[in-house]
Motif scaffolding. Sequence first.
Motif, PDB file in Angstrom:
ATOM      1  N   LEU A 183      -2.528   7.070   9.342  1.00  0.00           N
ATOM      2  CA  LEU A 183      -2.435   8.531   9.399  1.00  0.00           C
ATOM      3  C   LEU A 183      -1.224   9.015   8.582  1.00  0.00           C
ATOM      4  O   LEU A 183      -1.305  10.017   7.850  1.00  0.00           O
ATOM      5  CB  LEU A 183      -2.311   8.972  10.862  1.00  0.00           C
ATOM      6  N   ILE A 227      -0.535  11.150   1.144  1.00  0.00           N
ATOM      7  CA  ILE A 227      -1.451  11.326  -0.005  1.00  0.00           C
ATOM      8  C   ILE A 227      -1.889  12.798  -0.105  1.00  0.00           C
ATOM      9  O   ILE A 227      -1.986  13.355  -1.198  1.00  0.00           O
ATOM     10  CB  ILE A 227      -2.662  10.382   0.118  1.00  0.00           C
ATOM     11  N   HIS A 228      -2.151  13.411   1.054  1.00  0.00           N
ATOM     12  CA  HIS A 228      -2.530  14.826   1.084  1.00  0.00           C
ATOM     13  C   HIS A 228      -1.448  15.694   0.432  1.00  0.00           C
ATOM     14  O   HIS A 228      -1.719  16.481  -0.480  1.00  0.00           O
ATOM     15  CB  HIS A 228      -2.759  15.266   2.537  1.00  0.00           C
ATOM     16  N   GLY A 263      -0.938  15.279  -3.176  1.00  0.00           N
ATOM     17  CA  GLY A 263      -1.967  16.041  -3.898  1.00  0.00           C
ATOM     18  C   GLY A 263      -1.533  17.490  -4.096  1.00  0.00           C
ATOM     19  O   GLY A 263      -1.758  18.075  -5.163  1.00  0.00           O
ATOM     20  N   ASN A 264      -0.891  18.074  -3.079  1.00  0.00           N
ATOM     21  CA  ASN A 264      -0.314  19.427  -3.238  1.00  0.00           C
ATOM     22  C   ASN A 264       0.745  19.408  -4.346  1.00  0.00           C
ATOM     23  O   ASN A 264       0.759  20.256  -5.243  1.00  0.00           O
ATOM     24  CB  ASN A 264       0.405  19.895  -1.959  1.00  0.00           C
ATOM     25  N   PHE A 314      -2.697   9.123  -9.516  1.00  0.00           N
ATOM     26  CA  PHE A 314      -2.341   9.438  -8.120  1.00  0.00           C
ATOM     27  C   PHE A 314      -1.883   8.212  -7.340  1.00  0.00           C
ATOM     28  O   PHE A 314      -1.240   8.331  -6.301  1.00  0.00           O
ATOM     29  CB  PHE A 314      -3.505  10.152  -7.410  1.00  0.00           C
ATOM     30  N   HIS A 334       1.730   4.352  -3.393  1.00  0.00           N
ATOM     31  CA  HIS A 334       1.707   5.825  -3.389  1.00  0.00           C
ATOM     32  C   HIS A 334       3.123   6.410  -3.445  1.00  0.00           C
ATOM     33  O   HIS A 334       3.360   7.400  -4.128  1.00  0.00           O
ATOM     34  CB  HIS A 334       0.975   6.351  -2.144  1.00  0.00           C
ATOM     35  N   ASP A 355      -2.258   8.925   4.984  1.00  0.00           N
ATOM     36  CA  ASP A 355      -3.147  10.042   4.625  1.00  0.00           C
ATOM     37  C   ASP A 355      -2.348  11.338   4.479  1.00  0.00           C
ATOM     38  O   ASP A 355      -2.606  12.150   3.583  1.00  0.00           O
ATOM     39  CB  ASP A 355      -4.243  10.223   5.697  1.00  0.00           C
ATOM     40  N   HIS A 356      -1.365  11.523   5.363  1.00  0.00           N
ATOM     41  CA  HIS A 356      -0.499  12.699   5.311  1.00  0.00           C
ATOM     42  C   HIS A 356       0.292  12.712   3.992  1.00  0.00           C
ATOM     43  O   HIS A 356       0.413  13.750   3.322  1.00  0.00           O
ATOM     44  CB  HIS A 356       0.440  12.674   6.532  1.00  0.00           C
ATOM     45  N   PHE A 380       1.294  17.493  -6.858  1.00  0.00           N
ATOM     46  CA  PHE A 380       0.791  17.389  -8.241  1.00  0.00           C
ATOM     47  C   PHE A 380       0.554  18.779  -8.832  1.00  0.00           C
ATOM     48  O   PHE A 380       0.901  19.045  -9.988  1.00  0.00           O
ATOM     49  CB  PHE A 380      -0.518  16.585  -8.294  1.00  0.00           C
ATOM     50  N   TYR A 426       0.844  -1.204   0.000  1.00  0.00           N
ATOM     51  CA  TYR A 426       0.000   0.000   0.000  1.00  0.00           C
ATOM     52  C   TYR A 426       0.880   1.256   0.000  1.00  0.00           C
ATOM     53  O   TYR A 426       0.694   2.177  -0.809  1.00  0.00           O
ATOM     54  CB  TYR A 426      -0.927  -0.044   1.213  1.00  0.00           C
TER      55      TYR A 426
END
Lengths: 152, 152
Positions: A121, A127-128, A131-132, A148, A14, A124-125, A134, A10
């Motif tokens: 967590l 992936i967040h 996203g920035n 993504f 990412h 998620d940090h 990108f 997993y």
Amino acid sequence: MGKNEQFKQYFLSHRIVTNELIGKISTEHVDYQPTPTSMPARTLAHHMLKSFYQFTSAAAQQQPKELFENEEEISLNELAEVYTKESEKLIKSMSDEDFSATIDLTEMIGTKLPAEQVLNLAMDHEIHHKGNLFVYVREMGHTNLPMFVKQG
Amino acid sequence: MGKNEQFKQYFLSHRIVTNELIGKISTEHVDYQPTPTSMPARTLAHHMLKSFYQFTSAAAQQQPKELFENEEEISLNELAEVYTKESEKLIKSMSDEDFSATIDLTEMIGTKLPAEQVLNLAMDHEIHHKGNLFVYVREMGHTNLPMFVKQG
């Protein structure tokens, strides 16, 4: 498959994308900021790599190592490679039982959580902020960007 | 706590932040694009809301409803409110057993997955695009932004 192998897959689905984006930040763009209050590109990438390593060290109940003598002098690609390998090692070191251990993150985020939740967590940090990143990389002029997440 | 309640809390810890960012997109900024190849702000927000609802419908083995007659005419805040409520309803409708059901997503992403993994993929998709949206909203001039997740 053990929980460690499952989580490692997993993570890499990412992180491979994170590192691909980091590879697109050329030397001239390391200080790029979308706005004056945004993290510069290098700071953002470094923050992602280091935070994930620190969260994972906490989850694995190991002291995070100082991986470099002078991080500011190391290229982003080398930081990405070493932090990724060391984070992988920490994940691999965890038994199924380790995933249920209670981790004291009072100093980091003011709470105690099961190790599995600490790892989620951390994801998620990642992936967040990916996203920035990108948006940053597109603003640097790159238009051929990966999905993504890399599905196995 | 049932798996549905647990997942609902996880969903809302991020969706509350998504909707807070959506609330900052003023009418003059709905077409804002960081670059010519980026999704415009309204398209991005709509894509997040609709995709999550569709993934969750698939996971709950229910046909997604047409929630509006003419989505283009509805304000972003109303879309956010309705899509969030309907997604919550779908999550609440799921039993613990439903989380293990195999879901055929061959048409959407070319594979079959357990419902729980479909929901986790939907969350990763939301967090990824929320990461994009943070940069957009900062570029619209907002500097007082929330944390990326609201911890219970």
